[in-house]
Design a protein around this motif. Structure first.
Motif, short mmCIF file in Angstrom:
data_model
loop_
_atom_site.label_atom_id
_atom_site.label_comp_id
_atom_site.label_asym_id
_atom_site.label_seq_id
_atom_site.Cartn_x
_atom_site.Cartn_y
_atom_site.Cartn_z
N ARG A 57 24.24 -14.60 -21.95
CA ARG A 57 23.44 -15.81 -22.16
C ARG A 57 23.99 -16.70 -21.04
N ALA A 58 23.09 -17.36 -19.74
CA ALA A 58 23.51 -18.00 -18.83
C ALA A 58 23.87 -19.42 -19.43
N MET A 59 25.07 -19.88 -19.28
CA MET A 59 25.41 -21.18 -19.57
C MET A 59 26.54 -21.98 -18.82
N ARG A 60 26.67 -22.92 -18.75
CA ARG A 60 27.53 -23.72 -18.15
C ARG A 60 28.95 -23.63 -18.53
N CYS A 113 31.62 -25.40 -17.77
CA CYS A 113 32.52 -26.59 -17.66
C CYS A 113 32.33 -27.63 -18.78
N THR A 114 31.06 -27.30 -19.47
CA THR A 114 31.01 -28.33 -20.80
C THR A 114 31.28 -27.20 -21.98
N GLN A 115 32.27 -26.22 -22.03
CA GLN A 115 32.97 -25.43 -23.01
C GLN A 115 34.10 -25.50 -22.68
N GLN A 140 37.42 -22.16 -27.25
CA GLN A 140 36.23 -21.99 -27.95
C GLN A 140 35.62 -20.69 -27.53
N ALA A 141 36.14 -19.98 -26.32
CA ALA A 141 35.79 -18.65 -26.06
C ALA A 141 36.63 -17.50 -26.33
N GLY A 196 37.60 -14.35 -27.90
CA GLY A 196 36.91 -13.56 -28.41
C GLY A 196 35.58 -13.19 -27.91
N SER A 244 22.59 -17.07 -13.87
CA SER A 244 21.36 -17.43 -14.45
C SER A 244 20.11 -16.49 -14.18
N HIS A 295 20.16 -13.29 -16.58
CA HIS A 295 19.80 -13.38 -17.93
C HIS A 295 18.32 -13.77 -17.78
N PHE A 296 17.74 -14.70 -16.99
CA PHE A 296 16.55 -15.04 -16.78
C PHE A 296 15.51 -13.77 -16.49
N MET A 320 13.43 -22.43 -14.13
CA MET A 320 14.74 -21.84 -14.55
C MET A 320 15.80 -22.52 -13.49
N GLY A 344 17.88 -25.89 -13.47
CA GLY A 344 19.14 -26.21 -13.86
C GLY A 344 20.41 -26.00 -12.95
#
Lengths: 166, 292
Positions: A65-68, A70-72, A76-77, A79, A119, A122-123, A138, A141
């Motif tokens: 899935r496409a996501m930023r 920089c905001t994680q 958190q990643a 695994g 992006s 995924h799109f 799309m 973003g």
């Protein structure tokens, strides 16, 4: 207790899959995933623009899935399965989407391009035959300061429907 | 653009999360998708000593039907809610509002509960919950409590959540099969914060009178508000759109900010309420037609 705890300021080992390879690196809790991918794993295709989730330059695929990035945070990643622009096609080659970007002159400085390619990957998987309106939605973003978007829209439409586009 | 140093905890269950919060609540930020907390951390608008990451708590990711309620776990990702058949069928208003939330790339990580806990005045998910008369379910180590969404939101980024609580679920009354809904908003660019947004849900009686009517406004006041529509119940619908819009516009106290004035928000309120009311009528007719 199964709670994972990483104290502030201490580097922890993060293990994950990046572009199909098992990788690991060190990150303290506040390290952005985007910085981790660049500084620890040398995937320099992850571009860092605004660092607050607005510009889209750092977009990667996490679990497809496409996501930023920089905001994680890197912790958190642990695994996770991540694909960056480097992983979209074999080294030295371009996939159909990337070729369409070249054909349609969908980049000038190229700073926003890796994020947009992630992006769009995924799109197009979810929406194989998009309308122009869907593509533009799309693309809302991502910020591109060179192209005016028209050529990017054309490239994505061409990648989705090569006969119609060429 | 880097956050302050923080201690990171990632509990795997709600009970672990609330145990941590009962100890650290005042100093902790609860991290879910991070689509609003992430920017605030990076910009150092918030400087928590501790971040409690609830994004891997599986129990918060379910969508289920419980009697007349759709219960969405706080951790349900917005993109997953968009592809949920249950939500499309039972909560058409939420299904209409979700494409307005942020962008494709943020909806792939942002959560329903995160948006509600953050309480941006212009956010679409809180507006939908307020309009439909839903409930926020909060959990602390001591208790579970339910607060009507209309009371939960108190102002910009301010809710009734206490520091030792997390939002665990949202309860949404199912939309009757003969009801119609509509959602509309105005922003400078699609995906930007709405300058004003309106949501409407209504049902007509067999005689063509308004039997149920909910109208909600977002981005107009410092929190999402439900318009008092009691006076319109029992009225015939053809001439009601303008009256409802006028009523909504005269009963709000709009914000004024750097982008638009309070007067402009009133003008948008009128236009958006009239538009959503009319669209909700045709949506109701459409759904009713499908039933027969």
């Amino acid at each position: 207790m199964t709670t994972v705890h990483h104290p502030a300021g201490q580097r922890a080992t993060i293990e994950l899959t990046v572009n199909g390879q098992r990788r690991s690196g060190q990150a303290e809790p506040r390290m952005l995933l985007s910085d981790f991918l660049r500084h620890e794993l040398q995937t320099f295709g992850v571009h860092v623009g605004c660092e607050h989730g607005v510009c889209g330059a750092c977009t990667v695929l996490v679990g497809g899935r496409a996501m930023r990035s920089c905001t994680q945070y890197a912790v958190q990643a642990d695994g996770a399965d991540i694909t960056t622009v480097e992983g979209l096609a074999a080294a030295g080659t371009m996939n159909a989407l990337q070729s369409a970007f070249a054909d349609e002159h969908a980049l000038q400085c190229g700073f926003c391009t890796p994020g947009i390619l992630c992006s769009a990957t995924h799109f197009l998987r979810d929406t194989p035959s998009p309308t122009e309106v869907q593509v533009r939605d799309m693309l809302s973003g991502h910020i591109c300061r060179c192209t005016g978007y028209a050529s990017i829209v054309a490239a994505i439409l061409q990648a989705a429907n090569p006969k119609k586009g060429s | 653009m880097k956050p302050v140093a923080f201690d990171y905890h990632r509990p795997e269950t709600v009970s672990e999360a609330v145990a941590l919060l009962s100890e650290l609540g005042e100093e902790a930020a609860v991290l879910s998708g991070g689509m609003t907390l992430g920017p605030m951390l990076n910009l150092r608008m918030v400087r928590p000593r501790v971040v409690i990451d609830v994004s891997r708590i599986a129990a918060l990711k379910t969508i289920s039907l419980k009697d007349n309620l759709v219960v969405t776990g706080a951790g349900v990702v917005q993109a997953d809610a968009m592809s949920s058949d249950l939500i499309a069928r039972e909560l058409p208003l939420l299904a209409m509002a979700l494409p307005w939330v942020g962008h494709f790339q943020t909806r792939n990580r942002g959560t329903l509960g995160g948006s509600v806990a953050h309480a941006d005045p212009s956010a679409e998910i809180p507006l939908s919950l307020v309009t439909l008369g839903g409930t926020v379910v909060l959990q602390s180590r001591r208790r579970e409590r339910r607060i009507a969404a209309r009371d939960f939101f108190q102002g910009a980024l301010t809710t009734q959540r206490q520091p030792d609580e997390i939002v665990v679920a949202l309860e949404w009354p199912r939309t009757p099969p003969d009801a119609g809904c509509a959602f509309a908003e105005i922003a400078q660019r699609h995906g930007d914060f709405a300058i004003a947004a309106a949501a409407c849900c209504l049902r007509l009686s067999s005689k063509g009178e308004i039997a149920e009517l909910s109208v909600g406004l977002g981005g107009v006041e410092s929190r999402p508000v439900a318009v008092d529509t009691a006076r319109f119940i029992g009225r015939s619908w053809p001439d009601a759109a303008t009256a409802v819009a006028e009523h909504a516009a005269t009963n709000v106290t709009p914000m004024s900010d750097h982008s638009v004035s309070a007067d402009y928000r009133i003008a948008l309120t009128k236009v958006l309420v009239e538009r959503t009311f009319t669209e909700a009528l045709s949506h109701a007719a459409q759904r009713w037609g499908r039933l027969q």
